[in-house]
Design a protein around this motif. Structure first.
Motif, PDB file in Angstrom:
ATOM      1  N   HIS A 178      30.774  27.391  23.116  1.00  0.00           N
ATOM      2  CA  HIS A 178      30.106  27.699  24.511  1.00  0.00           C
ATOM      3  C   HIS A 178      30.710  29.133  25.174  1.00  0.00           C
ATOM      4  O   HIS A 178      31.722  29.490  24.728  1.00  0.00           O
ATOM      5  CB  HIS A 178      30.460  26.616  25.281  1.00  0.00           C
ATOM      6  CG  HIS A 178      31.749  26.103  25.578  1.00  0.00           C
ATOM      7  ND1 HIS A 178      32.625  25.702  24.886  1.00  0.00           N
ATOM      8  CD2 HIS A 178      32.630  26.663  26.931  1.00  0.00           C
ATOM      9  CE1 HIS A 178      33.762  25.723  25.537  1.00  0.00           C
ATOM     10  NE2 HIS A 178      33.838  26.136  26.604  1.00  0.00           N
TER      11      HIS A 178
ATOM     12  N   ASP B 136      32.198  30.413  28.884  1.00  0.00           N
ATOM     13  CA  ASP B 136      32.552  29.777  30.079  1.00  0.00           C
ATOM     14  C   ASP B 136      31.722  30.284  31.365  1.00  0.00           C
ATOM     15  O   ASP B 136      31.186  31.477  31.280  1.00  0.00           O
ATOM     16  CB  ASP B 136      34.078  30.036  30.336  1.00  0.00           C
ATOM     17  CG  ASP B 136      34.831  29.083  29.490  1.00  0.00           C
ATOM     18  OD1 ASP B 136      34.463  28.168  29.062  1.00  0.00           O
ATOM     19  OD2 ASP B 136      36.129  29.597  29.371  1.00  0.00           O
TER      20      ASP B 136
ATOM     21  N   TYR C  85      43.135  33.439  27.047  1.00  0.00           N
ATOM     22  CA  TYR C  85      42.196  34.355  26.390  1.00  0.00           C
ATOM     23  C   TYR C  85      40.960  35.098  27.110  1.00  0.00           C
ATOM     24  O   TYR C  85      40.789  34.231  28.300  1.00  0.00           O
ATOM     25  CB  TYR C  85      41.844  33.693  24.968  1.00  0.00           C
ATOM     26  CG  TYR C  85      41.112  32.279  25.327  1.00  0.00           C
ATOM     27  CD1 TYR C  85      41.722  31.179  25.778  1.00  0.00           C
ATOM     28  CD2 TYR C  85      39.637  32.141  25.323  1.00  0.00           C
ATOM     29  CE1 TYR C  85      41.390  30.002  25.872  1.00  0.00           C
ATOM     30  CE2 TYR C  85      38.963  30.884  25.583  1.00  0.00           C
ATOM     31  CZ  TYR C  85      39.651  29.805  25.985  1.00  0.00           C
ATOM     32  OH  TYR C  85      39.011  28.845  26.236  1.00  0.00           O
TER      33      TYR C  85
ATOM     34  N   HIS D  62      33.750  30.378  22.374  1.00  0.00           N
ATOM     35  CA  HIS D  62      34.972  29.327  21.906  1.00  0.00           C
ATOM     36  C   HIS D  62      34.510  28.090  21.747  1.00  0.00           C
ATOM     37  O   HIS D  62      33.651  27.495  22.139  1.00  0.00           O
ATOM     38  CB  HIS D  62      36.063  29.633  22.764  1.00  0.00           C
ATOM     39  CG  HIS D  62      35.885  29.295  24.371  1.00  0.00           C
ATOM     40  ND1 HIS D  62      35.418  30.172  25.068  1.00  0.00           N
ATOM     41  CD2 HIS D  62      36.140  28.196  24.946  1.00  0.00           C
ATOM     42  CE1 HIS D  62      35.209  29.715  26.403  1.00  0.00           C
ATOM     43  NE2 HIS D  62      35.697  28.393  26.048  1.00  0.00           N
TER      44      HIS D  62
HETATM   45 FE   LIG Z   1      35.227  26.938  27.724  1.00  0.00          FE
END
Ligand SMILES: [Fe+2]
Ligand SMILES: O=C(O)CCC(=O)C(=O)O
Length: 220
Positions: free
Chosen positions: A92, A94, A147, A153
């Protein structure tokens, strides 16, 4: 760029684990009902959330390497999440903006702080795609991976035991990752070499550092 940082003391880890063990969790989809990728549980009790997020937030903000790398201006209250066998968080992106009570922050950097021992669970690695590289993180308790929030991720399925982590999002003073990384490098070299330089040249270097910060910051 990403960084693995030592954040929590043993006492802070123990306190976060104690809070997690004493507090009910709810389905993580409550905050993302349309996100079918998300299969985890999150801490659900305002005072436990405040207690645990205050501990982790304070620990992050006192860690010099975190400030030097992230240039944080806002830090979302870290939220403890839990993955039991079969749980995962599929690939996904963010959200760019995160609504907090009283403020909306832009997520420039994402962060997972690991709370339990990697020996206590199988699976549960955090995979982060950076360009063609696939990075895998399954860290020691108290360590964090910071990150870029713009990377794809996922959290691999847990097959044994329990994965207990806290997650947070950071708005950086320097939005552009290229500029942020250049400033980080410049500051590191100045810190390591500056006192060996001719004082006048060191002063000129500091002028460049401060002016880049002055003109590249999107917030004071
Ligand atoms: Fe995430
Ligand atoms: O648990 C993790 O390591 C990352 C979780 C995540 O990607 C998220 O909450 O957006």
């Amino acid at each position: 760029m990403y960084r693995v940082l030592q954040i929590l003391t043993d006492a802070e880890i123990a306190e976060c684990k104690r809070i997690a063990a004493a507090t009910p969790f709810i389905d993580g989809r409550i905050t993302n009902p349309h996100n079918t990728a998300k299969q985890n549980e999150q801490l659900h009790e305002p005072s436990a959330y405040k207690q645990s997020s205050d501990i982790i937030r304070a620990a992050m903000l006192r860690t010099p390497e975190f400030a030097e790398f992230a240039f944080p201006v806002f830090l979302a209250p870290p939220l403890i999440t839990r993955y039991k066998p079969g749980m995962k968080y599929g690939a996904h992106a963010d959200a760019a903006f995160i609504q907090l009570p009283g403020a909306t922050i832009r997520s420039d950097l994402s962060c997972t702080i690991f709370l339990n021992d990697p020996k206590d669970y199988d699976g549960g690695e955090l995979h982060v795609r950076l360009g063609d590289a696939r990075l895998t993180f399954k860290l020691q308790p108290g360590e964090a991976i910071v990150y870029p929030s713009d990377s794809f991720h996922q959290v691999m399925p847990v097959t044994r035991g329990e994965r207990l982590v806290a997650i947070t999002f950071i708005q950086s003073r320097i939005q552009d990752p290229f500029r942020r990384n250049m400033l980080y490098e410049l500051n590191e070299v100045a810190a390591l070499e500056g006192l060996k330089m001719d004082p006048e040249n060191y002063g000129r270097l500091q002028l460049v550092q401060q002016n880049l910060l002055r003109y590249w910051s999107d917030r004071p």
